[in-house]
Design an enzyme around this catalytic site. Structure first.
Site, short mmCIF file in Angstrom:
data_model
loop_
_atom_site.label_atom_id
_atom_site.label_comp_id
_atom_site.label_asym_id
_atom_site.label_seq_id
_atom_site.Cartn_x
_atom_site.Cartn_y
_atom_site.Cartn_z
N HIS A 145 0.84 -1.20 0.00
CA HIS A 145 0.00 0.00 0.00
C HIS A 145 0.87 1.25 0.00
O HIS A 145 1.03 1.94 1.01
CB HIS A 145 -0.94 0.00 1.20
CG HIS A 145 -2.04 -1.02 1.10
ND1 HIS A 145 -2.01 -2.21 1.81
CD2 HIS A 145 -3.16 -1.05 0.35
CE1 HIS A 145 -3.09 -2.92 1.52
NE2 HIS A 145 -3.80 -2.24 0.64
N HIS B 284 -7.09 6.55 -3.27
CA HIS B 284 -7.98 5.59 -2.58
C HIS B 284 -7.32 4.91 -1.39
O HIS B 284 -8.02 4.40 -0.50
CB HIS B 284 -8.45 4.53 -3.57
CG HIS B 284 -7.45 3.46 -3.85
ND1 HIS B 284 -6.35 3.66 -4.66
CD2 HIS B 284 -7.37 2.18 -3.41
CE1 HIS B 284 -5.65 2.54 -4.73
NE2 HIS B 284 -6.23 1.63 -3.98
N ASP B 285 -5.99 4.89 -1.30
CA ASP B 285 -5.29 4.27 -0.16
C ASP B 285 -4.33 5.24 0.51
O ASP B 285 -3.38 4.80 1.18
CB ASP B 285 -4.52 3.03 -0.61
CG ASP B 285 -5.37 1.76 -0.59
OD1 ASP B 285 -6.30 1.69 0.23
OD2 ASP B 285 -5.11 0.86 -1.41
N HIS C 90 1.46 1.45 -5.87
CA HIS C 90 0.15 0.79 -5.98
C HIS C 90 -0.90 1.79 -6.44
O HIS C 90 -1.73 1.47 -7.30
CB HIS C 90 -0.24 0.20 -4.63
CG HIS C 90 -1.69 -0.20 -4.52
ND1 HIS C 90 -2.25 -1.20 -5.28
CD2 HIS C 90 -2.69 0.30 -3.76
CE1 HIS C 90 -3.53 -1.32 -4.98
NE2 HIS C 90 -3.83 -0.42 -4.07
N ASP D 106 -8.62 -1.72 -8.27
CA ASP D 106 -7.97 -1.92 -6.99
C ASP D 106 -7.47 -3.35 -6.82
O ASP D 106 -6.47 -3.58 -6.13
CB ASP D 106 -8.93 -1.55 -5.86
CG ASP D 106 -8.25 -1.47 -4.51
OD1 ASP D 106 -7.02 -1.24 -4.47
OD2 ASP D 106 -8.93 -1.64 -3.48
#
Length: 499
Positions: A225, A265-266, A229, A375
């Site tokens: 993460h 998103h992360d 990524h 994802d």
């Protein structure tokens, strides 16, 4: 005029120190006297003045802290939560407010039900980020280059960007060619390719500053993460947005939301999962009541960076509010615990044939599905890249399992390196999570070359993991058999020694 005044008003800067607010740089139009090369010549003076400001920080610390506490008290019900409410009413988390998990505290706190110390709110100047971004975009070579590369590398990176819509795009190579700045470089390119900079009248310096903030808030020490990524998911999202069934109906706002959600998103992922945060009584778990804890944090952190960078400050408030809400809906959809919820809805839509992409709600739903696919698309990549991603995510799982074991916590599923092998984890992930979703995605897109290519890679990769798992089992059985023979031989020898 002092050099620093070209970027910040000194009087205003002093006021902001007292109130705890962040100074904002003057707009580019307020620098008419700038001549190329003069900034580099006056760099020593600028550095000296910045040092003086930071030196005075200690003298003003008491006043500044009182200002911050007054602002925090005004939030009332948040009770120490380092978030701020904007005019749109959406809560955001301040950059730097998220305390990285200090695993040294776990051994003493997990039994008492408390974790960590009182969170310290950090208020950072935007000057350094603005200074680097503005200089680089003007073509001024800094003393210590952060993003500038050898011309050969830049040429290779540009060549790769010309093929960014290809599914075999190697994000690991691209990250090396961009000196670890794959996310910033990719997003700047995609915003330009899709015409988003012109359509939304975005300032390039502000956009670059925001993207640097996002990239820096990913933790590079995470095996999986991290910003690479995020760049990989963004590139996959770009490919999905080009699928004819979807592309024919997308608006510029849909495209921008899809790319931004993929990139962020992360963001600020701590490298552990939600159950770990819950069992260690982390403040984020309490803050979001154990529901989509990480996804809520990613969303609120993204909103905080959007507001700090003022990327959309020139847009109407209603539009900004809509962007923030839709970003939240997209990022929250990546919660793996909601997989069956979205898969069931997608199957129902496809069976009933009631998807109307002319309608904004249906388009948004398919953007959620596209982001979910992006994802978890690693098993659908070429084997060389897919295997590397699999090893990275399992390494992150194993690190969490080692921490849980060290601090006498129950080891989470898939995190026990002694019991959960990489092949077994990947086969289960592909079978129960990836295959069902991508089969429905292929039904939606109509078996396009991209969908067929992804499913083909998925099946081949799954077969390779099965082969590796079989080899592991065979090797384990041989070792067990060898151990039994040794024990039998030892027992025979011992019995022979008895008269």
């Amino acid at each position: 005029m002092p050099v620093l005044d070209r970027f910040f008003n000194s009087t205003e800067l002093g006021r902001l120190w007292r109130t705890g607010e962040e100074p904002m740089p003057f707009p580019m139009g307020s620098l008419p006297s700038y001549q190329p090369g003069t900034l580099a010549c006056e760099l020593p003076e600028m550095i000296r003045m910045v040092k003086l400001i930071w030196k005075s920080k200690s003298e003003l610390r008491g006043t500044k802290q009182r200002g911050i506490l007054e602002n925090e008290d005004a939030l009332g019900s948040l009770s120490g939560d380092a978030r701020v409410r904007g005019q749109t009413g959406v809560l955001s988390e301040r950059r730097g407010s998220y305390p990285f998990i200090d695993f040294r505290l776990l051994n003493n706190t997990t039994h008492s039900g408390e974790i960590g110390t009182k969170k310290k709110v950090k208020r950072l100047l935007s000057f350094q980020r603005y200074f680097h971004a503005s200089r680089l975009l003007r073509g001024i070579v800094p003393q210590a280059s952060l993003y500038l590369l050898d011309e050969d590398y830049l040429g290779q990176a540009r060549h790769m960007l010309s093929k960014v819509g290809m599914w075999d795009f190697d994000i690991f190579l691209f990250d090396r060619l961009t000196n670890g700045n794959s996310l910033v470089t990719l997003l700047c390119h995609l915003f330009n390719v899709h015409g988003l900079i012109h359509h939304f009248q975005l300032d390039m310096v502000t956009l670059h500053r925001f993207l640097v903030m996002v990239q820096e808030d990913y933790h590079s020490q995470n095996p999986y993460h991290n910003a690479v990524h995020a760049a990989d998911v963004t590139q996959a999202m770009h490919c999905y947005l080009k699928e004819p069934k979807l592309a024919n109906f997308l608006t510029p706002l849909d495209i921008m939301l899809g790319l931004l959600a993929a990139a962020a998103h992360d963001v600020d992922h701590p490298g552990v999962n939600q159950p770990f945060l819950i069992k260690t009584n982390h403040h984020l778990a309490s803050l979001y009541q154990n529901v989509s804890v990480l996804e809520n944090h990613h969303w609120r952190s993204t909103i905080g960076m959007l507001r700090e960078s003022r990327l959309f400050a020139h847009l109407p408030m209603e539009m900004t509010q809509d962007i923030e809400q839709q970003l939240g809906s997209l990022i929250l959809a990546t919660d793996i615990n909601r997989q069956n919820e979205f898969l069931t809805q997608l199957k129902a839509h496809l069976e009933n044939k009631d998807l109307r992409l002319e309608d904004a709600p249906d388009r948004h739903f398919m953007l959620q599905i596209a982001l979910k696919c992006a994802d978890i698309c690693n098993p659908c990549r070429l084997w060389q890249m897919s295997k590397q991603w699999s090893e990275r995510v399992c390494e992150e799982f194993y690190r969490q399992g080692d921490l849980e074991q060290k601090f006498e916590l129950e080891i989470s599923p898939l995190c026990n390196q002694q019991k959960d092998s990489i092949p077994s984890i990947q086969i289960g992930f592909m079978t129960y999570i990836v295959e069902p979703l991508f089969e429905e995605w292929a039904k939606f897109t109509g078996d396009t070359p991209l969908s067929e290519n992804m499913l083909s890679h998925l099946r081949r990769n799954k077969a390779k993991w099965r082969s590796l798992l079989h080899k592991q089992h065979s090797s384990s059985q041989r070792n067990d058999h060898s151990g039994q023979v040794t024990e039998n031989e030892e027992q025979t020898l011992n019995e022979g020694d008895i008269p």
